[in-house]
Design an enzyme around this catalytic site. Structure first.
Site: not given
Ligand SMILES: *Cc1c(COP(=O)(O)O)cnc(C)c1O
Length: 496
Positions: A112
Protein backbone atom coordinates in the site's frame (compact mmCIF):
# COMPACT_ATOMS: atom_id res chain seq x y z
CA UNK A 1 -2.90 13.75 -25.30
CA UNK A 2 -5.40 14.93 -22.66
CA UNK A 3 -6.91 12.12 -20.59
CA UNK A 4 -10.19 12.77 -18.83
CA UNK A 5 -12.12 10.64 -16.38
CA UNK A 6 -15.70 9.54 -16.11
CA UNK A 7 -17.81 7.52 -13.73
CA UNK A 8 -18.52 3.80 -14.23
CA UNK A 9 -22.16 4.61 -13.35
CA UNK A 10 -22.43 8.14 -14.71
CA UNK A 11 -24.06 9.99 -17.57
CA UNK A 12 -20.81 10.53 -19.45
CA UNK A 13 -19.82 13.75 -17.70
CA UNK A 14 -16.02 14.08 -17.69
CA UNK A 15 -13.60 15.25 -15.02
CA UNK A 16 -9.92 16.14 -15.03
CA UNK A 17 -7.50 13.83 -13.24
CA UNK A 18 -7.12 16.27 -10.36
CA UNK A 19 -10.89 16.55 -9.92
CA UNK A 20 -11.24 12.76 -9.93
CA UNK A 21 -8.48 12.38 -7.32
CA UNK A 22 -9.97 15.07 -5.13
CA UNK A 23 -13.44 13.53 -5.16
CA UNK A 24 -12.33 9.91 -4.75
CA UNK A 25 -15.68 8.39 -5.61
CA UNK A 26 -18.14 9.81 -8.13
CA UNK A 27 -21.33 11.30 -6.61
CA UNK A 28 -23.39 8.64 -8.46
CA UNK A 29 -21.55 5.91 -6.55
CA UNK A 30 -19.42 4.90 -9.53
CA UNK A 31 -15.63 4.79 -9.80
CA UNK A 32 -13.63 7.14 -12.00
CA UNK A 33 -12.01 5.54 -15.04
CA UNK A 34 -9.82 7.12 -17.72
CA UNK A 35 -11.72 7.67 -20.97
CA UNK A 36 -8.81 5.96 -22.71
CA UNK A 37 -5.62 4.22 -21.67
CA UNK A 38 -2.54 6.09 -22.93
CA UNK A 39 0.26 4.13 -24.61
CA UNK A 40 3.78 4.07 -23.18
CA UNK A 41 5.59 7.05 -24.73
CA UNK A 42 9.11 5.62 -24.62
CA UNK A 43 10.41 2.25 -25.81
CA UNK A 44 10.91 -0.43 -23.16
CA UNK A 45 14.64 -0.17 -23.85
CA UNK A 46 14.61 3.52 -22.99
CA UNK A 47 12.42 2.91 -19.95
CA UNK A 48 14.82 0.28 -18.63
CA UNK A 49 17.49 2.98 -18.21
CA UNK A 50 15.34 5.08 -15.86
CA UNK A 51 15.30 5.31 -12.09
CA UNK A 52 12.07 4.40 -10.31
CA UNK A 53 11.25 8.09 -9.91
CA UNK A 54 11.82 8.94 -13.58
CA UNK A 55 9.82 5.92 -14.65
CA UNK A 56 7.04 6.98 -12.30
CA UNK A 57 7.00 10.34 -14.05
CA UNK A 58 6.81 8.71 -17.49
CA UNK A 59 3.84 6.54 -16.55
CA UNK A 60 1.95 8.93 -14.31
CA UNK A 61 2.28 11.96 -16.57
CA UNK A 62 0.44 10.03 -19.30
CA UNK A 63 -2.58 9.62 -17.03
CA UNK A 64 -2.59 12.75 -14.87
CA UNK A 65 -2.51 15.14 -17.78
CA UNK A 66 -3.73 18.24 -15.97
CA UNK A 67 -0.79 18.17 -13.55
CA UNK A 68 2.15 20.31 -14.72
CA UNK A 69 5.55 18.56 -15.00
CA UNK A 70 6.77 20.50 -11.94
CA UNK A 71 3.74 19.57 -9.88
CA UNK A 72 4.01 15.89 -10.69
CA UNK A 73 7.77 15.73 -10.26
CA UNK A 74 7.40 17.43 -6.88
CA UNK A 75 4.86 14.82 -5.78
CA UNK A 76 7.11 11.98 -6.94
CA UNK A 77 10.18 13.38 -5.21
CA UNK A 78 8.38 13.74 -1.91
CA UNK A 79 6.91 10.23 -2.16
CA UNK A 80 9.73 7.95 -3.30
CA UNK A 81 12.57 9.07 -1.04
CA UNK A 82 14.36 7.69 2.00
CA UNK A 83 11.06 6.49 3.47
CA UNK A 84 11.91 3.46 1.38
CA UNK A 85 14.77 1.34 2.68
CA UNK A 86 16.22 0.76 -0.80
CA UNK A 87 16.98 3.11 -3.67
CA UNK A 88 15.45 0.60 -6.02
CA UNK A 89 12.10 1.28 -4.28
CA UNK A 90 10.67 -1.99 -5.69
CA UNK A 91 13.48 -4.57 -5.97
CA UNK A 92 13.06 -7.74 -8.00
CA UNK A 93 14.39 -10.88 -6.32
CA UNK A 94 14.83 -14.17 -8.17
CA UNK A 95 14.24 -17.30 -6.07
CA UNK A 96 13.44 -20.81 -7.24
CA UNK A 97 13.03 -19.76 -10.89
CA UNK A 98 10.47 -17.01 -10.25
CA UNK A 99 10.86 -13.27 -9.77
CA UNK A 100 9.40 -11.68 -6.64
CA UNK A 101 8.64 -8.00 -7.03
CA UNK A 102 9.12 -6.76 -3.47
CA UNK A 103 6.59 -4.01 -2.91
CA UNK A 104 7.12 -3.79 0.85
CA UNK A 105 10.13 -1.53 1.29
CA UNK A 106 8.14 1.58 2.27
CA UNK A 107 7.23 3.07 5.64
CA UNK A 108 4.62 0.48 6.66
CA UNK A 109 6.16 -2.60 4.98
CA UNK A 110 3.20 -3.49 2.73
CA UNK A 111 2.54 -2.69 -0.91
CA UNK A 112 0.00 0.00 0.00
CA UNK A 113 2.98 2.32 0.56
CA UNK A 114 3.68 2.27 -3.17
CA UNK A 115 0.59 4.39 -3.82
CA UNK A 116 -0.15 5.90 -0.42
CA UNK A 117 3.17 7.64 -0.12
CA UNK A 118 2.23 9.72 -3.15
CA UNK A 119 -1.56 10.07 -2.81
CA UNK A 120 -1.47 12.82 -0.13
CA UNK A 121 0.77 14.92 -2.40
CA UNK A 122 -1.41 14.31 -5.44
CA UNK A 123 -4.45 15.25 -3.39
CA UNK A 124 -3.13 18.46 -1.86
CA UNK A 125 -1.76 19.48 -5.28
CA UNK A 126 -5.17 18.71 -6.80
CA UNK A 127 -6.85 20.85 -4.13
CA UNK A 128 -4.62 23.81 -4.96
CA UNK A 129 -5.17 23.40 -8.70
CA UNK A 130 -8.94 23.42 -8.19
CA UNK A 131 -8.86 26.34 -5.72
CA UNK A 132 -10.37 24.10 -3.10
CA UNK A 133 -9.83 25.70 0.27
CA UNK A 134 -11.89 23.39 2.44
CA UNK A 135 -9.97 20.98 4.64
CA UNK A 136 -9.74 17.52 3.07
CA UNK A 137 -11.09 14.70 5.24
CA UNK A 138 -10.04 11.23 4.19
CA UNK A 139 -12.43 8.45 5.19
CA UNK A 140 -10.89 5.03 4.73
CA UNK A 141 -11.88 1.46 5.43
CA UNK A 142 -8.98 -0.91 5.86
CA UNK A 143 -8.51 -4.66 5.89
CA UNK A 144 -5.26 -3.98 7.76
CA UNK A 145 -2.62 -2.43 5.54
CA UNK A 146 -4.29 0.52 3.81
CA UNK A 147 -5.12 2.24 7.10
CA UNK A 148 -1.59 2.42 8.41
CA UNK A 149 -0.11 3.30 5.04
CA UNK A 150 -2.70 6.05 4.48
CA UNK A 151 -2.11 7.53 7.93
CA UNK A 152 1.64 7.40 7.47
CA UNK A 153 1.13 9.28 4.19
CA UNK A 154 -1.33 11.88 5.50
CA UNK A 155 0.06 12.37 9.04
CA UNK A 156 0.67 16.08 9.62
CA UNK A 157 0.04 16.97 5.96
CA UNK A 158 -1.42 20.49 6.26
CA UNK A 159 -5.02 20.89 5.14
CA UNK A 160 -5.91 17.23 5.69
CA UNK A 161 -7.44 14.97 8.31
CA UNK A 162 -7.75 11.21 8.08
CA UNK A 163 -10.15 8.80 9.77
CA UNK A 164 -9.49 5.08 9.40
CA UNK A 165 -11.96 2.28 10.18
CA UNK A 166 -10.64 -1.26 10.66
CA UNK A 167 -12.29 -4.56 11.68
CA UNK A 168 -11.39 -4.84 15.37
CA UNK A 169 -11.13 -8.63 15.17
CA UNK A 170 -9.99 -8.99 11.56
CA UNK A 171 -6.40 -7.73 11.40
CA UNK A 172 -3.07 -9.15 12.58
CA UNK A 173 -1.80 -8.05 16.02
CA UNK A 174 1.09 -6.21 14.41
CA UNK A 175 -1.22 -4.49 11.92
CA UNK A 176 -3.41 -3.33 14.82
CA UNK A 177 -0.48 -2.15 16.91
CA UNK A 178 0.86 -0.21 13.94
CA UNK A 179 -2.46 1.61 13.55
CA UNK A 180 -3.35 2.37 17.16
CA UNK A 181 0.08 3.85 17.84
CA UNK A 182 -0.14 6.24 14.86
CA UNK A 183 1.07 9.74 15.68
CA UNK A 184 -0.10 12.96 14.05
CA UNK A 185 -2.71 15.46 15.27
CA UNK A 186 -4.77 14.88 12.13
CA UNK A 187 -5.00 11.05 12.30
CA UNK A 188 -7.88 9.09 13.82
CA UNK A 189 -8.32 5.32 14.03
CA UNK A 190 -11.57 3.57 14.88
CA UNK A 191 -12.10 -0.18 15.32
CA UNK A 192 -15.46 -1.57 14.23
CA UNK A 193 -17.23 -4.67 15.45
CA UNK A 194 -17.92 -5.98 11.91
CA UNK A 195 -15.65 -7.22 9.13
CA UNK A 196 -13.87 -5.31 6.34
CA UNK A 197 -16.84 -5.44 3.97
CA UNK A 198 -19.02 -3.85 6.68
CA UNK A 199 -16.47 -1.07 7.09
CA UNK A 200 -16.07 -0.52 3.34
CA UNK A 201 -19.83 -0.55 2.72
CA UNK A 202 -20.43 1.97 5.51
CA UNK A 203 -17.69 4.27 4.18
CA UNK A 204 -19.17 4.12 0.67
CA UNK A 205 -22.58 4.90 2.19
CA UNK A 206 -21.18 7.97 3.91
CA UNK A 207 -19.95 9.18 0.52
CA UNK A 208 -23.54 8.98 -0.79
CA UNK A 209 -25.08 10.48 2.32
CA UNK A 210 -26.23 13.92 1.14
CA UNK A 211 -27.11 15.12 4.64
CA UNK A 212 -23.72 14.21 6.02
CA UNK A 213 -21.99 15.78 3.00
CA UNK A 214 -23.93 19.03 3.46
CA UNK A 215 -23.19 19.10 7.17
CA UNK A 216 -19.49 18.53 6.62
CA UNK A 217 -19.39 21.08 3.81
CA UNK A 218 -20.92 23.66 6.18
CA UNK A 219 -18.26 22.80 8.73
CA UNK A 220 -15.59 23.45 6.06
CA UNK A 221 -14.71 19.89 5.08
CA UNK A 222 -14.37 18.12 1.75
CA UNK A 223 -14.62 14.35 2.06
CA UNK A 224 -12.44 12.07 -0.06
CA UNK A 225 -11.08 8.55 -0.08
CA UNK A 226 -7.67 6.93 0.16
CA UNK A 227 -9.04 3.50 -0.75
CA UNK A 228 -8.12 2.00 -4.08
CA UNK A 229 -11.43 3.27 -5.42
CA UNK A 230 -9.46 6.53 -5.78
CA UNK A 231 -7.85 6.68 -9.23
CA UNK A 232 -4.90 8.42 -7.53
CA UNK A 233 -4.13 5.08 -5.89
CA UNK A 234 -4.35 3.08 -9.07
CA UNK A 235 -2.12 5.09 -11.38
CA UNK A 236 1.01 4.94 -9.16
CA UNK A 237 0.55 1.16 -9.00
CA UNK A 238 1.00 0.78 -12.76
CA UNK A 239 4.53 2.11 -12.40
CA UNK A 240 6.02 -0.93 -10.66
CA UNK A 241 4.81 -3.36 -13.31
CA UNK A 242 6.60 -1.32 -15.95
CA UNK A 243 9.62 -1.12 -13.63
CA UNK A 244 9.63 -4.91 -13.11
CA UNK A 245 9.51 -5.53 -16.84
CA UNK A 246 12.19 -2.93 -17.50
CA UNK A 247 14.41 -4.44 -14.81
CA UNK A 248 14.08 -7.95 -16.30
CA UNK A 249 14.93 -6.56 -19.74
CA UNK A 250 17.91 -4.57 -18.47
CA UNK A 251 19.28 -7.58 -16.60
CA UNK A 252 19.00 -9.74 -19.72
CA UNK A 253 16.41 -12.06 -18.15
CA UNK A 254 14.01 -11.57 -21.05
CA UNK A 255 14.27 -10.68 -24.73
CA UNK A 256 13.05 -7.32 -25.92
CA UNK A 257 9.27 -7.54 -26.20
CA UNK A 258 9.02 -11.02 -24.67
CA UNK A 259 5.78 -11.52 -22.78
CA UNK A 260 5.78 -12.31 -19.07
CA UNK A 261 3.11 -13.44 -16.61
CA UNK A 262 2.27 -11.68 -13.39
CA UNK A 263 0.72 -13.24 -10.29
CA UNK A 264 -1.06 -10.92 -7.89
CA UNK A 265 -2.45 -11.79 -4.46
CA UNK A 266 -5.82 -10.09 -4.73
CA UNK A 267 -8.41 -8.57 -2.43
CA UNK A 268 -10.02 -5.38 -3.66
CA UNK A 269 -8.73 -6.01 -7.22
CA UNK A 270 -6.70 -2.77 -7.25
CA UNK A 271 -3.20 -4.18 -7.62
CA UNK A 272 -4.08 -6.56 -10.44
CA UNK A 273 -6.16 -3.92 -12.22
CA UNK A 274 -3.03 -1.76 -12.33
CA UNK A 275 -1.26 -4.64 -14.13
CA UNK A 276 -4.18 -4.81 -16.57
CA UNK A 277 -3.88 -1.07 -17.27
CA UNK A 278 -0.14 -1.62 -17.77
CA UNK A 279 -0.88 -4.28 -20.34
CA UNK A 280 -3.18 -1.88 -22.17
CA UNK A 281 -0.44 0.74 -22.17
CA UNK A 282 1.58 -1.73 -24.25
CA UNK A 283 3.54 -3.56 -21.58
CA UNK A 284 4.16 -7.13 -22.86
CA UNK A 285 2.20 -9.03 -20.22
CA UNK A 286 0.62 -12.38 -20.97
CA UNK A 287 -1.51 -13.91 -18.20
CA UNK A 288 -2.64 -11.88 -15.23
CA UNK A 289 -2.99 -14.51 -12.55
CA UNK A 290 -5.45 -13.45 -9.88
CA UNK A 291 -4.74 -15.29 -6.62
CA UNK A 292 -7.38 -15.46 -3.87
CA UNK A 293 -7.38 -17.00 -0.42
CA UNK A 294 -10.35 -18.97 0.98
CA UNK A 295 -12.56 -15.93 0.26
CA UNK A 296 -12.45 -17.03 -3.37
CA UNK A 297 -15.24 -14.91 -4.79
CA UNK A 298 -12.97 -13.77 -7.65
CA UNK A 299 -11.86 -17.31 -8.50
CA UNK A 300 -15.53 -18.30 -8.75
CA UNK A 301 -16.24 -15.23 -10.87
CA UNK A 302 -13.51 -16.06 -13.38
CA UNK A 303 -14.62 -19.71 -13.49
CA UNK A 304 -18.36 -19.13 -13.85
CA UNK A 305 -19.05 -15.53 -14.89
CA UNK A 306 -21.13 -15.11 -11.75
CA UNK A 307 -20.07 -12.80 -8.95
CA UNK A 308 -21.73 -13.96 -5.75
CA UNK A 309 -20.83 -12.57 -2.36
CA UNK A 310 -23.52 -14.60 -0.56
CA UNK A 311 -21.21 -16.84 1.41
CA UNK A 312 -19.44 -16.94 4.75
CA UNK A 313 -16.71 -14.39 5.31
CA UNK A 314 -13.62 -16.37 6.30
CA UNK A 315 -10.88 -14.91 8.51
CA UNK A 316 -7.56 -16.13 7.11
CA UNK A 317 -3.85 -15.63 7.69
CA UNK A 318 -3.86 -13.22 4.73
CA UNK A 319 -6.28 -10.67 6.23
CA UNK A 320 -5.66 -7.96 3.63
CA UNK A 321 -7.32 -10.29 1.12
CA UNK A 322 -10.32 -11.13 3.32
CA UNK A 323 -12.76 -9.31 1.10
CA UNK A 324 -15.99 -10.40 -0.59
CA UNK A 325 -16.78 -7.13 -2.38
CA UNK A 326 -13.82 -6.37 -4.62
CA UNK A 327 -14.49 -2.73 -5.40
CA UNK A 328 -12.12 -2.29 -8.30
CA UNK A 329 -13.66 -5.12 -10.27
CA UNK A 330 -16.29 -2.54 -11.18
CA UNK A 331 -13.73 -0.81 -13.38
CA UNK A 332 -13.14 -4.07 -15.28
CA UNK A 333 -16.87 -4.76 -15.52
CA UNK A 334 -17.40 -1.30 -17.03
CA UNK A 335 -14.69 -1.99 -19.60
CA UNK A 336 -16.00 -5.42 -20.66
CA UNK A 337 -19.52 -4.00 -20.79
CA UNK A 338 -18.21 -1.82 -23.63
CA UNK A 339 -17.87 1.32 -21.46
CA UNK A 340 -21.61 1.12 -20.86
CA UNK A 341 -22.29 2.93 -17.58
CA UNK A 342 -25.99 2.04 -17.63
CA UNK A 343 -25.23 -1.67 -17.76
CA UNK A 344 -22.47 -1.39 -15.19
CA UNK A 345 -24.82 0.40 -12.82
CA UNK A 346 -27.44 -2.32 -13.28
CA UNK A 347 -24.95 -5.04 -12.33
CA UNK A 348 -23.70 -3.10 -9.30
CA UNK A 349 -27.27 -2.46 -8.16
CA UNK A 350 -27.90 -6.17 -8.38
CA UNK A 351 -24.76 -6.72 -6.29
CA UNK A 352 -26.01 -4.45 -3.54
CA UNK A 353 -29.62 -5.72 -3.68
CA UNK A 354 -29.12 -9.47 -4.22
CA UNK A 355 -25.43 -9.81 -3.42
CA UNK A 356 -24.70 -11.12 -6.91
CA UNK A 357 -24.72 -10.58 -10.65
CA UNK A 358 -23.83 -12.53 -13.77
CA UNK A 359 -22.10 -11.33 -16.93
CA UNK A 360 -22.91 -12.27 -20.53
CA UNK A 361 -20.83 -14.73 -22.61
CA UNK A 362 -19.63 -11.79 -24.73
CA UNK A 363 -18.32 -10.08 -21.61
CA UNK A 364 -16.70 -13.27 -20.39
CA UNK A 365 -14.78 -13.62 -23.64
CA UNK A 366 -12.95 -10.43 -22.80
CA UNK A 367 -11.57 -11.88 -19.59
CA UNK A 368 -9.01 -14.04 -21.37
CA UNK A 369 -6.13 -11.99 -19.98
CA UNK A 370 -7.02 -13.28 -16.52
CA UNK A 371 -6.57 -16.62 -14.83
CA UNK A 372 -8.26 -17.04 -11.44
CA UNK A 373 -6.88 -19.35 -8.76
CA UNK A 374 -7.07 -19.74 -5.02
CA UNK A 375 -5.07 -21.28 -2.19
CA UNK A 376 -6.48 -22.75 1.01
CA UNK A 377 -5.00 -21.96 4.41
CA UNK A 378 -3.21 -25.30 4.41
CA UNK A 379 -1.73 -24.75 0.95
CA UNK A 380 -0.60 -21.27 1.95
CA UNK A 381 1.23 -22.53 5.04
CA UNK A 382 2.76 -25.41 3.08
CA UNK A 383 4.02 -22.96 0.47
CA UNK A 384 5.72 -20.79 3.09
CA UNK A 385 7.47 -23.89 4.47
CA UNK A 386 8.36 -25.30 1.05
CA UNK A 387 9.79 -22.07 -0.38
CA UNK A 388 11.77 -21.52 2.81
CA UNK A 389 13.15 -25.06 2.62
CA UNK A 390 13.98 -24.90 -1.10
CA UNK A 391 15.37 -21.38 -1.33
CA UNK A 392 15.74 -19.88 2.16
CA UNK A 393 13.38 -17.06 1.10
CA UNK A 394 10.59 -16.24 3.54
CA UNK A 395 7.19 -15.30 2.09
CA UNK A 396 4.50 -13.43 3.95
CA UNK A 397 1.11 -15.23 3.82
CA UNK A 398 -0.32 -12.94 1.08
CA UNK A 399 2.63 -13.55 -1.19
CA UNK A 400 2.44 -17.25 -0.30
CA UNK A 401 -1.15 -17.35 -1.59
CA UNK A 402 0.18 -16.02 -4.91
CA UNK A 403 3.08 -18.48 -4.96
CA UNK A 404 0.74 -21.41 -4.22
CA UNK A 405 -1.65 -20.36 -6.99
CA UNK A 406 1.26 -19.99 -9.39
CA UNK A 407 2.34 -23.59 -8.69
CA UNK A 408 -1.20 -24.78 -9.46
CA UNK A 409 -1.27 -22.67 -12.61
CA UNK A 410 2.00 -24.17 -13.86
CA UNK A 411 0.82 -27.71 -13.11
CA UNK A 412 -2.44 -27.08 -14.93
CA UNK A 413 -1.14 -25.24 -18.01
CA UNK A 414 2.50 -26.27 -18.39
CA UNK A 415 3.24 -22.58 -19.02
CA UNK A 416 6.93 -21.87 -18.35
CA UNK A 417 7.03 -18.19 -19.25
CA UNK A 418 9.08 -15.82 -17.12
CA UNK A 419 6.83 -14.85 -14.23
CA UNK A 420 6.73 -12.05 -11.70
CA UNK A 421 4.94 -12.55 -8.38
CA UNK A 422 3.82 -9.37 -6.64
CA UNK A 423 5.22 -9.69 -3.13
CA UNK A 424 2.90 -7.51 -1.13
CA UNK A 425 4.10 -7.58 2.47
CA UNK A 426 7.17 -8.14 4.58
CA UNK A 427 7.09 -11.40 6.57
CA UNK A 428 7.73 -9.22 9.64
CA UNK A 429 4.18 -7.94 9.41
CA UNK A 430 2.76 -11.46 9.85
CA UNK A 431 5.35 -13.18 12.03
CA UNK A 432 2.92 -15.54 13.76
CA UNK A 433 1.45 -17.02 10.60
CA UNK A 434 4.85 -17.20 8.94
CA UNK A 435 6.69 -18.91 11.79
CA UNK A 436 3.83 -21.27 12.65
CA UNK A 437 3.88 -22.39 9.02
CA UNK A 438 7.50 -23.37 9.60
CA UNK A 439 6.90 -24.98 12.98
CA UNK A 440 3.72 -25.02 15.14
CA UNK A 441 5.84 -24.73 18.31
CA UNK A 442 6.07 -20.96 17.71
CA UNK A 443 2.43 -20.43 18.57
CA UNK A 444 3.26 -20.10 22.28
CA UNK A 445 5.48 -17.04 21.80
CA UNK A 446 4.32 -13.39 21.77
CA UNK A 447 4.26 -11.43 18.53
CA UNK A 448 7.30 -9.38 19.39
CA UNK A 449 9.24 -12.45 20.51
CA UNK A 450 8.39 -13.89 17.13
CA UNK A 451 9.91 -10.83 15.46
CA UNK A 452 13.23 -11.58 17.16
CA UNK A 453 12.90 -15.26 16.32
CA UNK A 454 12.33 -14.48 12.63
CA UNK A 455 15.39 -12.27 12.72
CA UNK A 456 17.45 -14.97 14.40
CA UNK A 457 16.36 -17.60 11.87
CA UNK A 458 16.80 -15.55 8.72
CA UNK A 459 19.18 -12.71 9.50
CA UNK A 460 16.76 -10.40 7.65
CA UNK A 461 17.06 -6.90 9.13
CA UNK A 462 14.10 -5.94 11.34
CA UNK A 463 12.29 -3.07 9.56
CA UNK A 464 12.05 0.32 11.23
CA UNK A 465 8.26 0.03 11.09
CA UNK A 466 8.46 -2.91 13.52
CA UNK A 467 11.12 -1.46 15.83
CA UNK A 468 8.91 1.61 16.25
CA UNK A 469 5.90 -0.23 17.62
CA UNK A 470 7.80 -2.14 20.31
CA UNK A 471 7.56 0.75 22.73
CA UNK A 472 5.06 3.11 21.10
CA UNK A 473 2.10 4.06 23.31
CA UNK A 474 -1.47 3.27 22.18
CA UNK A 475 -3.03 6.57 21.10
CA UNK A 476 -6.34 5.36 19.64
CA UNK A 477 -8.83 3.06 21.36
CA UNK A 478 -12.26 3.92 19.96
CA UNK A 479 -14.44 0.96 18.89
CA UNK A 480 -17.93 1.35 17.38
CA UNK A 481 -20.55 -0.71 15.53
CA UNK A 482 -20.56 -0.27 11.75
CA UNK A 483 -23.87 1.60 11.88
CA UNK A 484 -22.38 4.15 14.26
CA UNK A 485 -19.54 5.10 11.92
CA UNK A 486 -21.23 8.35 10.73
CA UNK A 487 -21.73 9.38 14.36
CA UNK A 488 -18.04 8.71 15.03
CA UNK A 489 -17.11 10.91 12.06
CA UNK A 490 -19.34 13.75 13.28
CA UNK A 491 -17.86 13.45 16.73
CA UNK A 492 -14.24 13.43 15.57
CA UNK A 493 -14.82 16.41 13.30
CA UNK A 494 -16.78 18.29 15.92
CA UNK A 495 -20.04 18.45 13.93
CA UNK A 496 -22.97 17.73 16.23
C1 LIG B 1 -4.12 -4.80 0.09
C2 LIG B 1 -3.27 -6.01 0.05
C3 LIG B 1 -3.50 -7.01 -0.89
C4 LIG B 1 -4.65 -6.97 -1.88
O1 LIG B 1 -4.48 -5.93 -2.83
P1 LIG B 1 -5.75 -5.41 -3.66
O2 LIG B 1 -5.26 -4.25 -4.43
O3 LIG B 1 -6.78 -5.03 -2.62
O4 LIG B 1 -6.23 -6.53 -4.50
C5 LIG B 1 -2.64 -8.10 -0.91
N1 LIG B 1 -1.62 -8.20 -0.02
C6 LIG B 1 -1.38 -7.26 0.90
C7 LIG B 1 -0.26 -7.45 1.86
C8 LIG B 1 -2.18 -6.12 0.97
O5 LIG B 1 -1.93 -5.18 1.88
Amino acid sequence: MEISYKSTRGDGETYTASQAILQGLSPDGGLFVPTQIPKLKKSLKELSQLSYQDLAYEVMSSFLTDFTPDELKGCIERAYDSKFDTEKIAPLVEKGGVHYLELFHGATIAFKDMALSILPHLMTTAAKKNREDREIVILTATSGDTGKAAMAGFADVPGTKIIVFYPKHGVSPIQEKQMVTQKGENTHVVGITGNFDDAQTAVKKMFHDQDLAAELARAGYLVSSANSINIGRLVPQIVYYVYAYATLARDGKIQDGEKINVVVPTGNFGNILAAYYGKQMGLPLDRLICASNDNKVLYDFFSTGIYDKNRDFILTTSPSMDILISSNLERLIYKIAGDDAERCRGLMESLSAQGKYGITPAMREQLEDFYGGFATEKETAQTIAQVSKDTGYILDPHTAVAAAVYEKYKAQTGDTRTTVIASTASPYKFTRSVLCALDPKYDSMTDLELVDELHRLTGLPIPKAIEEIRTAPVLHDRVVDAEDMPAAVRDILGCV
